[in-house]
Design an enzyme around this catalytic site. Structure first.
Site, PDB file in Angstrom:
ATOM      1  N   HIS A  56      22.291  56.951  14.034  1.00 37.27           N
ATOM      2  CA  HIS A  56      22.454  56.519  12.648  1.00 37.27           C
ATOM      3  C   HIS A  56      21.373  57.059  11.708  1.00 37.27           C
ATOM      4  CE1 HIS A  56      25.731  54.207  14.020  1.00 37.27           C
ATOM      5  NE2 HIS A  56      25.154  53.067  14.276  1.00 37.27           N
ATOM      6  N   HIS A 102      28.789  50.476   7.937  1.00 42.02           N
ATOM      7  CA  HIS A 102      28.662  49.714   9.182  1.00 42.02           C
ATOM      8  C   HIS A 102      28.960  48.225   8.959  1.00 42.02           C
ATOM      9  CE1 HIS A 102      27.537  49.073  13.265  1.00 42.02           C
ATOM     10  NE2 HIS A 102      26.984  50.266  13.398  1.00 42.02           N
ATOM     11  N   GLU A 151      34.204  52.137  12.136  1.00 45.41           N
ATOM     12  CA  GLU A 151      33.372  53.065  11.361  1.00 45.41           C
ATOM     13  C   GLU A 151      34.072  54.411  11.246  1.00 45.41           C
ATOM     14  OE1 GLU A 151      29.438  52.922  13.377  1.00 45.41           O
ATOM     15  OE2 GLU A 151      30.333  51.160  14.291  1.00 45.41           O
TER      16      GLU A 151
HETATM   17  C1  BGC Z   1      27.082  52.255  17.714  1.00 48.59           C
HETATM   18  C2  BGC Z   1      26.568  51.247  18.687  1.00 48.59           C
HETATM   19  C3  BGC Z   1      25.364  50.583  18.095  1.00 48.59           C
HETATM   20  C4  BGC Z   1      25.804  49.928  16.809  1.00 48.59           C
HETATM   21  C5  BGC Z   1      24.751  49.148  16.092  1.00 48.59           C
HETATM   22  C6  BGC Z   1      27.450  51.546  16.463  1.00 48.59           C
HETATM   23  O1  BGC Z   1      27.899  52.454  15.519  1.00 48.59           O
HETATM   24  O2  BGC Z   1      28.170  52.986  18.231  1.00 48.59           O
HETATM   25  O3  BGC Z   1      26.254  51.841  19.929  1.00 48.59           O
HETATM   26  O4  BGC Z   1      24.810  49.640  18.958  1.00 48.59           O
HETATM   27  O5  BGC Z   1      26.311  50.908  15.951  1.00 48.59           O
HETATM   28  O6  BGC Z   1      23.534  49.688  16.162  1.00 48.59           O
END
Ligand code: BGC
Length: 350
Positions: free
Chosen positions: A106, A177, A315
């Site tokens: 991210h 998210h 997402e």
């Molecule tokens: C990821 C997860 C992660 C989550 C929050 C998601 O987009 O795929 O693996 O734990 O985000 O951090």
């Protein structure tokens, strides 16, 4: 009716005020922070008119700055993982901060979810959030100028439009998210929510949740949501991919691929409240994440603890690790091009 309001939500350690914007239209009340571009609440009535917040989140700023697993946040520069925090573009290898086992997740430790965005009202029913990410920010090349519009439609739908331009070749994969629970955050698990996905394939992952490169058919696996089914139905199936991710944490390849306009990707329905959400996007894929790492240590706005599977993230994005996977749709952005991505979340009751 449409209103746009702004208030101070809190103050960062460096003295910067964080603001909260409220938008209201078509039965949706949306609260957005300039910190992280976070959707703090997304409120909608159920079939009896009872209003609930459908998005996991916190009532205070300090929880967002210290403990948030990206609740409601804008994710950039790169949604999801880049293997070993490394990629090569035009012969140059770039190194990104590693913040998830051996990988960069991210956008790195200090991603767009932790920046204070410039926010301005847009068109009476929307907000435009702007951010400049300098060359070298979190290891990524090129100065990236990003704009994100949050717009409420007459029907209460939420549309998110992302745009970005760069002054040097780079990679971009922006997403939102939001953790959805259509029964209301803090109300328990989403196992009964019926999920439908227009995806016949998904990307299996290795032990660090990096796509192996295989494009696998969902047919005959727990990943088959082509006919809507309860999220919890196959969650305890014992499929090696589910064991690896402790649930769903996989990139679903949308049959429609990249499109100019948002096209249908997903439906989510909560039989208890009657709330229905549809997701349409221009993106070729969607990360299906079932809140596997919520472990009961965080409490949300309702004062109730969040536990595993208390929400679902849908997402919309390009595939994880695309910069290292030439066979995946490209995430490369070059000077003179404009990165564009749009997703619409529409709501109804049944
Ligand atoms: C990821 C997860 C992660 C989550 C929050 C998601 O987009 O795929 O693996 O734990 O985000 O951090």
């Amino acid at each position: 009716m449409s209103t746009t309001r702004r208030e101070v939500f809190g103050r960062l350690a460096d003295g910067t005020d964080v603001h909260r914007w409220t938008l209201e239209r078509g039965g949706t009340l949306l609260r957005v922070l300039d910190y992280g571009g976070i959707v703090q609440t997304l409120e909608r009535p159920d079939r009896t008119g009872h209003v609930a917040n459908l998005s996991l989140g916190f009532p205070d700023l300090v929880s967002y700055t210290t403990a948030s697993p990206y609740f409601g946040a804008l994710i950039g520069r790169y949604g999801n993982r880049i293997a070993e925090g490394r990629f090569t573009l035009d012969g140059t290898t770039y190194h990104l901060p590693v913040n998830d086992g051996p990988n960069s997740l991210h956008g790195g430790e200090d991603g767009f979810d932790k920046r204070v965005w410039d926010v301005r009202p847009n068109g009476g029913h929307g907000l435009t959030l702007a951010l400049t990410s300098p060359h070298g920010d979190q290891g990524y090349p090129g100065r990236l100028d990003v704009e994100v519009d949050y717009t409420l439609g007459e029907d209460g739908s939420l549309r998110i439009d992302y745009r970005a331009v760069t002054d040097a070749p780079t990679v971009v994969n922006l997403t939102s998210h939001i953790y959805f629970n259509l029964a209301g955050e803090g109300s328990g698990g989403v196992g009964d929510h019926r999920l439908g996905l227009a995806a016949a394939h998904y990307t299996p992952v290795d032990e660090h949740l990096i796509p192996t490169g295989e494009i696998a058919p969902v047919a005959g696996t727990p990943f088959d949501f082509r006919r809507a089914k309860p999220v919890g139905r196959d969650l305890r199936d014992g499929h090696p991919q589910l064991l690896r991710a402790q649930g769903y944490d996989h990139n679903m390849l949308l049959d429609k691929g990249v499109t100019e306009e948002p096209e249908h990707a997903a439906t989510l329905y909560d039989p208890g409240s009657g709330r229905l959400m549809t997701v349409a996007t221009t993106e070729p894929a969607l990360q299906l994440y079932s809140g596997n790492f919520l472990d009961g240590t965080l409490t949300g706005g309702s004062g109730r603890a969040y536990r595993q599977t208390d929400a679902l993230c849908l997402e919309t994005q390009h595939c994880p690790d695309s910069p290292n996977r030439p066979s995946f749709p490209s995430t490369v952005l070059r000077p003179g091009e404009t990165y564009r991505s749009s997703t619409v979340y529409a709501f109804a009751v049944r």
